[in-house]
Design an enzyme around this catalytic site. Structure first.
Site, short mmCIF file in Angstrom:
data_model
loop_
_atom_site.label_atom_id
_atom_site.label_comp_id
_atom_site.label_asym_id
_atom_site.label_seq_id
_atom_site.Cartn_x
_atom_site.Cartn_y
_atom_site.Cartn_z
N LYS A 1 -73.97 25.30 63.02
CA LYS A 1 -72.58 24.97 62.72
C LYS A 1 -72.05 24.23 63.93
O LYS A 1 -72.02 24.76 65.04
CB LYS A 1 -71.73 26.23 62.49
CG LYS A 1 -71.70 26.67 61.04
CD LYS A 1 -70.83 25.76 60.23
CE LYS A 1 -71.19 25.81 58.75
NZ LYS A 1 -72.25 24.87 58.37
N GLU B 1 -82.74 22.77 60.39
CA GLU B 1 -82.29 24.16 60.44
C GLU B 1 -83.28 25.15 59.84
O GLU B 1 -83.77 24.97 58.73
CB GLU B 1 -80.95 24.30 59.70
CG GLU B 1 -80.35 25.69 59.77
CD GLU B 1 -78.94 25.78 59.21
OE1 GLU B 1 -78.37 26.88 59.23
OE2 GLU B 1 -78.40 24.75 58.74
N PRO C 1 -87.36 19.52 63.22
CA PRO C 1 -88.34 20.60 63.35
C PRO C 1 -88.71 21.29 62.04
O PRO C 1 -89.67 22.05 62.00
CB PRO C 1 -87.66 21.57 64.30
CG PRO C 1 -86.20 21.32 64.14
CD PRO C 1 -86.06 19.86 63.83
N PHE C 2 -87.95 21.04 60.97
CA PHE C 2 -88.23 21.73 59.70
C PHE C 2 -88.34 20.73 58.55
O PHE C 2 -87.77 20.93 57.48
CB PHE C 2 -87.17 22.80 59.43
CG PHE C 2 -87.11 23.85 60.50
CD1 PHE C 2 -88.09 24.83 60.58
CD2 PHE C 2 -86.11 23.82 61.45
CE1 PHE C 2 -88.07 25.78 61.59
CE2 PHE C 2 -86.08 24.77 62.47
CZ PHE C 2 -87.06 25.75 62.55
#
Length: 433
Positions: free
Chosen positions: A252, A236, A218-219
């Protein structure tokens, strides 16, 4: 003022590929792509910024004050990156490890040309556009020949990947970090290692396409600043501000994927119940809450999601979502400075962790575990965490990717090493095949 035009797209995927290949003519490129990954906090499906009108390039000395001044004066869209080593501007820290990439510590530019994707449309915003410039470029983009790089026609020579820290040394360093934890110096620290190749040339765009196709994160981002590139498949988000709301989504906890559906579900269930992975995540959530509270309106820091498992192409990840609210008078750069570097890439307590990380790691992190993103004209911003990324200095012919894992009291050095290899798998595959 920016000239603006909206265009409906017949085939968004084809246009995105044409646009990114057209963009390669420029020295300054930031491409951000959500890969249509369904997420709550999202404004655009993709953004392209190219062709610097103004820029700021600096080392870490007073970097955040300089960025604050630049963002305030520009009051426009600006795109760029923050390296991990900006920690040295915030605290009494240093970065003396080997640096084969030589990125500047901070770089942002104000783009002349901006493309914002939403749904089946793209909005083009041009700074100081001359007559018909947008239409002329649009014709060029639509006529751009698309190369999907389906075969290995540019990387004919096998790339020889080397380890900066070999397995035995890695085990010793993790044991040293565990000694710090057992002694009470820290609770957790993210320990990273570099994989690299020297005297190596790659096709950055081809490499990005291959990495993005494997991971579909997504990034995702493709960054080019002259001869330096970041090809990122990051899952992230570091930090986003929209109006008065600030959002942090630390990752995490990692589990591998399986082609077998039942086994894949079992991996998710095991991750959800894994005490070590949950404790990692919760410790960082506490750190993020503390960081956000420095600029937040009192009582506004909230944990919206705790240890939720999200599934990606390569791995399952445990993600938490922490939000806060800030006043309209709070400067956006101050929000970033008070939370940087992100807790998921440092540890707890943050300063002690960063000091130990610097002693045990063999490579200056630079853009890796920093952030790529943008500020808007109305003081909003959105940044990813630079992980699962290939970095490249074309002039030096130096290729690098780094991976890390969180070391806690429950860590087993062999398990941590294997987790690093799982995270490194996509980058290795892309470079070696």
């Amino acid at each position: 003022m920016r000239a603006k035009s909206n265009y409906k797209l017949e085939n968004t995927e084809v246009f995105k590929n044409q646009l990114l290949q057209w963009a390669q003519q420029f020295d300054d490129i930031v491409w951000l792509d959500s890969n249509e990954y369904s997420q709550k906090y999202s404004n655009y499906e993709a953004i392209l910024a190219v062709d610097a009108f103004t820029c700021i390039k600096t080392d870490y000395h007073n970097a955040f004050d300089d960025l604050k001044e630049y963002q305030t004066i520009t009051k426009d869209w600006i795109f760029g990156y923050l390296t991990y080593d900006l920690k040295n501007d915030i605290e009494d820290l240093n970065s003396n490890n080997f640096d084969g990439l030589e990125f500047s510590d901070l770089y942002f530019f104000q783009p002349k040309k901006l493309f914002l994707f939403k749904g089946d449309a793209v909005e083009m915003q041009y700074l100081g556009a001359v007559d018909d410039e947008i239409e002329i470029d649009l014709d060029k983009i639509r006529n751009q020949k698309v190369n999907y790089f389906n075969h290995n026609d540019s990387n004919e020579d096998a790339i020889k990947i080397k380890l900066r820290i070999h397995k035995d040394a890695y085990f010793e360093k993790v044991k040293t970090m565990l000694n710090h934890i057992h002694r009470g110096d820290i609770y957790e620290a993210n320990f990273c290692q570099e994989f690299y190749a020297e005297d190596t040339q790659i096709n950055p765009l081809e490499t990005y396409y291959k990495l993005n196709k494997i991971s579909k994160p997504p990034f995702a981002s493709f960054l080019k600043i002259h001869d330096k590139y970041v090809l990122s498949a990051s899952p992230e988000r570091y930090l986003k501000k929209e109006g008065k709301v600030v959002v942090s989504q630390p990752i995490k906890g990692t589990a591998k994927r399986s082609d077998n559906e039942e086994e894949d579900k079992r991996f998710i269930a095991n991750l959800l119940q894994d005490e070590k992975e949950r404790s990692e995540n919760i410790m960082i959530v506490d750190l993020v809450r503390n960081d956000l509270s420095k600029t937040a309106i009192k009582g506004s820091v909230k944990v919206d999601e705790l240890c939720k498992v999200y599934t990606f192409e390569q791995v399952h990840q445990m993600i938490s979502t922490v939000t806060s609210k800030v006043t309209a008078a709070t400067h956006p750069v101050d929000v970033i400075k008070s939370t940087f570097p992100m807790g998921s890439m440092t540890g707890a307590p943050k300063i002690s962790s960063m000091k130990i990380i610097e002693k045990l790691e063999d490579t200056k992190r630079g853009v890796y575990s920093g952030a790529i993103g943008y500020f808007t004209p109305n003081n909003d911003f959105d940044f990813n965490v630079v992980i699962r990324s290939i970095l490249y200095n074309a002039s030096k012919k130096y290729v690098s990717y780094s991976v890390g894992s969180a070391i806690t009291s429950k860590s087993n050095p062999l398990n941590e090493y294997e987790e690093c290899l799982v995270k490194a798998k996509a980058m290795r595959e892309v470079l070696e095949n």
